[in-house]
Design an enzyme around this catalytic site. Structure first.
Site, PDB file in Angstrom:
ATOM      1  N   LEU A 116     -11.748  36.249  57.403  1.00  0.00           N
ATOM      2  CA  LEU A 116     -11.709  34.951  58.096  1.00  0.00           C
ATOM      3  C   LEU A 116     -10.290  34.512  58.426  1.00  0.00           C
ATOM      4  O   LEU A 116      -9.391  34.628  57.591  1.00  0.00           O
ATOM      5  CB  LEU A 116     -12.375  33.886  57.216  1.00  0.00           C
ATOM      6  N   LEU A 117     -10.118  34.019  59.630  1.00  0.00           N
ATOM      7  CA  LEU A 117      -8.857  33.374  60.039  1.00  0.00           C
ATOM      8  C   LEU A 117      -9.149  31.895  60.257  1.00  0.00           C
ATOM      9  O   LEU A 117     -10.203  31.550  60.772  1.00  0.00           O
ATOM     10  CB  LEU A 117      -8.370  34.026  61.330  1.00  0.00           C
ATOM     11  N   ASN A 118      -8.202  31.032  59.823  1.00  0.00           N
ATOM     12  CA  ASN A 118      -8.288  29.656  60.333  1.00  0.00           C
ATOM     13  C   ASN A 118      -6.942  29.213  60.914  1.00  0.00           C
ATOM     14  O   ASN A 118      -6.491  29.833  61.896  1.00  0.00           O
ATOM     15  CB  ASN A 118      -8.975  28.674  59.386  1.00  0.00           C
ATOM     16  N   ASP A 119      -6.282  28.227  60.391  1.00  0.00           N
ATOM     17  CA  ASP A 119      -5.157  27.597  61.103  1.00  0.00           C
ATOM     18  C   ASP A 119      -4.014  28.549  61.470  1.00  0.00           C
ATOM     19  O   ASP A 119      -3.618  29.388  60.657  1.00  0.00           O
ATOM     20  CB  ASP A 119      -4.509  26.510  60.234  1.00  0.00           C
ATOM     21  N   GLN A 136      -3.797  31.344  58.490  1.00  0.00           N
ATOM     22  CA  GLN A 136      -4.583  31.265  57.268  1.00  0.00           C
ATOM     23  C   GLN A 136      -5.579  32.416  57.279  1.00  0.00           C
ATOM     24  O   GLN A 136      -6.355  32.569  58.233  1.00  0.00           O
ATOM     25  CB  GLN A 136      -5.336  29.926  57.227  1.00  0.00           C
ATOM     26  N   SER A 147      -1.890  25.829  54.632  1.00  0.00           N
ATOM     27  CA  SER A 147      -1.125  25.738  55.883  1.00  0.00           C
ATOM     28  C   SER A 147       0.261  25.147  55.712  1.00  0.00           C
ATOM     29  O   SER A 147       0.517  24.369  54.784  1.00  0.00           O
ATOM     30  CB  SER A 147      -1.899  24.907  56.899  1.00  0.00           C
ATOM     31  N   ARG A 195      -1.285  17.866  51.974  1.00  0.00           N
ATOM     32  CA  ARG A 195      -0.977  19.236  52.373  1.00  0.00           C
ATOM     33  C   ARG A 195      -0.469  19.380  53.807  1.00  0.00           C
ATOM     34  O   ARG A 195      -0.380  18.431  54.536  1.00  0.00           O
ATOM     35  CB  ARG A 195      -2.217  20.128  52.186  1.00  0.00           C
ATOM     36  N   ASP A 196      -0.205  20.633  54.160  1.00  0.00           N
ATOM     37  CA  ASP A 196       0.143  21.072  55.523  1.00  0.00           C
ATOM     38  C   ASP A 196       1.503  20.556  55.994  1.00  0.00           C
ATOM     39  O   ASP A 196       1.617  19.874  57.021  1.00  0.00           O
ATOM     40  CB  ASP A 196      -0.960  20.665  56.527  1.00  0.00           C
ATOM     41  N   GLU A 210      -5.396  16.034  58.302  1.00  0.00           N
ATOM     42  CA  GLU A 210      -4.848  17.367  58.054  1.00  0.00           C
ATOM     43  C   GLU A 210      -3.869  17.751  59.167  1.00  0.00           C
ATOM     44  O   GLU A 210      -3.930  17.230  60.272  1.00  0.00           O
ATOM     45  CB  GLU A 210      -5.973  18.412  58.011  1.00  0.00           C
TER      46      GLU A 210
HETATM   47  C1  FRU Z   1      -7.295  22.927  58.055  1.00  0.00           C
HETATM   48  C2  FRU Z   1      -7.114  23.220  56.576  1.00  0.00           C
HETATM   49  C3  FRU Z   1      -5.765  22.731  56.083  1.00  0.00           C
HETATM   50  C4  FRU Z   1      -5.524  23.627  54.896  1.00  0.00           C
HETATM   51  C5  FRU Z   1      -6.102  24.934  55.364  1.00  0.00           C
HETATM   52  C6  FRU Z   1      -6.723  25.774  54.282  1.00  0.00           C
HETATM   53  O1  FRU Z   1      -8.224  23.763  58.654  1.00  0.00           O
HETATM   54  O2  FRU Z   1      -8.165  22.657  55.830  1.00  0.00           O
HETATM   55  O3  FRU Z   1      -5.709  21.365  55.773  1.00  0.00           O
HETATM   56  O4  FRU Z   1      -4.181  23.732  54.576  1.00  0.00           O
HETATM   57  O5  FRU Z   1      -7.085  24.619  56.331  1.00  0.00           O
HETATM   58  O6  FRU Z   1      -7.088  27.020  54.790  1.00  0.00           O
END
Ligand code: FRU
Length: 484
Positions: free
Chosen positions: A40-43, A59, A103, A161-162, A220
């Site tokens: 899985l990829l996210n941010d 991510q 992130s 975070r972030d 976020e």
């Molecule tokens: C946003 C988020 C961020 C967090 C990250 C975790 O999509 O929830 O706030 O740092 O993804 O993967």
């Protein structure tokens, strides 16, 4: 891929080697979007221009097609469109990030990369702790963790975070996404003179402040930038109910524009405007390159609720980044256009000028494609509406009588149709980037963007107009830049 010494990293490379063939067999693997090698990829994270190259991190959960203890995957490019996979930048292998290197951002200082990210830690009872951590790289390839530089301040929960760091007025600043103990989302500000010791400066804006009513329980991925003289806070509030055409996705991603005073700090700003009107867009991040141009990548996904029915999980991967976009502030709005470099991927041009779409409901179909860019310029409009069907699952429509632009797709379980809408005065141009399983529609040269995943192998592109429309159209195939 470069091998690394850490055990956890070796485990990732073994997993990639083991299931790469399965992933590669997926018909929905994209051709020119950044994807996870497996999992899985996210941010997008740490997007930065360093020693003549673009670096974008992401991510990454390599072990599952679900969220978990995130790594930072890493891609490098010298032209913003052809990317090389680099070795893992950060692995969740320290006490302060053992449940995820969440992130964050990268800045360049004295020829080194400084990476700020959130260390996510959960105890045996599942209680969360968050640390803002620093890692430094001298070569842009290997990263040395320096550990936490900020702990959660009083008045906030562990949803803190972030970090996004930037330099202004001879100081370093960091914006962070936060949740107060009263469960209100905020963007907060820190400053530092040495990148190691950080001072809490206060709240820039948040739910219940600066004329915002109740505006979400958590914010976020904030990003603060100045585009053509305007201060812009990009942020992703969670917990905002849908209203008319707006806020239709579970979590929102948008911006406030106004004037920031970093010293106080304060931020006088206008309303929240969504960055993207499609189904799959979240957690964007920007960087400025050496030409002073602001570039943005987003995550072409959203909350996890939809993940379990995305067809790609059968083949052990999920999600991708958007194409890179350029930002401009113009006439009171933030415009987003596809990065110019994407033109370098064009091939097999087909152009038509002065096409007349005529009589009621008659369709016009001369072009086909699965992976393409389509540019349409409206020359004359004397119609009620225009409908463009892409394959069998997707259509876009502008209705001049109601002044509504709509995007429609078949939902992920392949059954119902679902729509997103946007109020638009007039339609002038459409620039559509279609990939094997995604579409990004840029309306009126960046006024609105609709980004969505679509799972359909249909190749027909059909135009229908109710009335008379004259247009110019160009279509290009897009070269494949992904290796699988
Ligand atoms: C946003 C988020 C961020 C967090 C990250 C975790 O999509 O929830 O706030 O740092 O993804 O993967």
């Amino acid at each position: 891929m470069i091998q690394s010494s850490s055990e956890l990293q070796k485990k990732v490379y073994r997993r990639v080697a083991d299931i790469k063939q399965v992933v590669a067999s997926d018909p929905y693997r994209l051709h020119y979007h950044l994807m996870p090698p497996v999992g899985l990829l996210n941010d997008p994270n740490g997007f930065v221009f360093y020693k003549g190259e673009y670096h974008v991190f992401y991510q990454w959960n390599p072990f599952e097609t679900a969220h978990g203890a995130k790594f930072w995957g890493h891609y490098i490019s010298d032209d913003l469109v052809r990317w090389e996979e680099a070795s893992i930048a950060l692995a969740p292998d320290s006490w302060f990030d053992k449940d995820g290197c969440y992130s964050g951002s990268t800045i360049v200082h004295e020829d080194k990369m400084y990476v700020f990210y959130t260390g996510n830690v959960k105890d045996d009872e599942g209680n969360r702790k968050s640390y803002q951590c620093l890692a430094v790289s001298e070569d842009g390839l290997t990263f040395e963790k320096k550990g936490p530089v900020i702990e959660v301040p009083k008045g906030y929960t562990a949803h803190f975070r972030d970090p996004k760091v930037f330099y202004q007025d001879k100081k370093w600043y960091m914006v962070l996404g936060a949740q107060t103990e009263a469960e209100k989302g905020e963007a907060v500000l820190y400053s530092s003179s040495d990148l190691e010791s950080w001072n809490f400066r206060g709240t820039l804006t948040g739910s219940g402040q600066h004329g915002l009513g109740d505006f979400g329980y958590m914010w976020e991925c904030p990003d603060l930038l100045e585009v053509n003289g305007k201060d812009i806070l990009l942020v992703c509030p969670q917990g905002i109910p849908a209203r008319g055409f707006e806020f239709q996705n579970i979590f929102q991603s948008g911006y406030f524009a106004g004037k920031v005073n970093l010293e106080k700090p304060t931020f006088d700003h206008g309303e929240f405007v969504e960055l993207d009107r499609g189904f799959d867009f979240y957690a964007p991040q920007t960087t400025m390159d050496d030409n002073g141009r602001y570039l943005l990548f987003g995550w072409m996904g959203n909350a996890e609720e939809e993940d379990i029915i995305q067809p790609t999980i059968r083949n052990e991967w999920i999600h991708a980044l958007t194409i890179p976009r350029e930002l401009e502030w113009k006439d009171g709005a933030l415009l987003q256009r596809p990065a110019l470099e994407l033109k370098n991927l064009r091939e097999n041009e087909i152009s038509y000028s002065d096409i007349i779409l005529g009589s009621q409901g008659k369709s016009f179909q001369v072009i086909n494609g699965l992976v393409y860019e389509l540019l349409i310029e409206i020359k004359e409009w004397n119609a009620k509406n225009l409908l463009i069907q892409l394959g069998s699952s997707t259509s876009i429509m502008f209705d001049q009588t109601t002044q509504v632009f709509s995007f429609e797709r078949v939902n992920f379980n392949g059954k119902e149709l679902e729509q997103r809408h946007y109020s638009l005065d007039e339609l002038h141009t459409l620039q559509i980037f279609k990939d094997t399983s995604s579409v990004e529609v840029f309306v009126n040269d960046g006024e609105a963007v609709f980004t969505s995943r679509i799972f359909d192998r249909g190749q027909e592109i059909v135009f229908k107009a109710d009335g008379r429309i004259a247009l110019n159209m160009s279509k290009w195939d897009i070269k494949r830049i992904t290796s699988y």
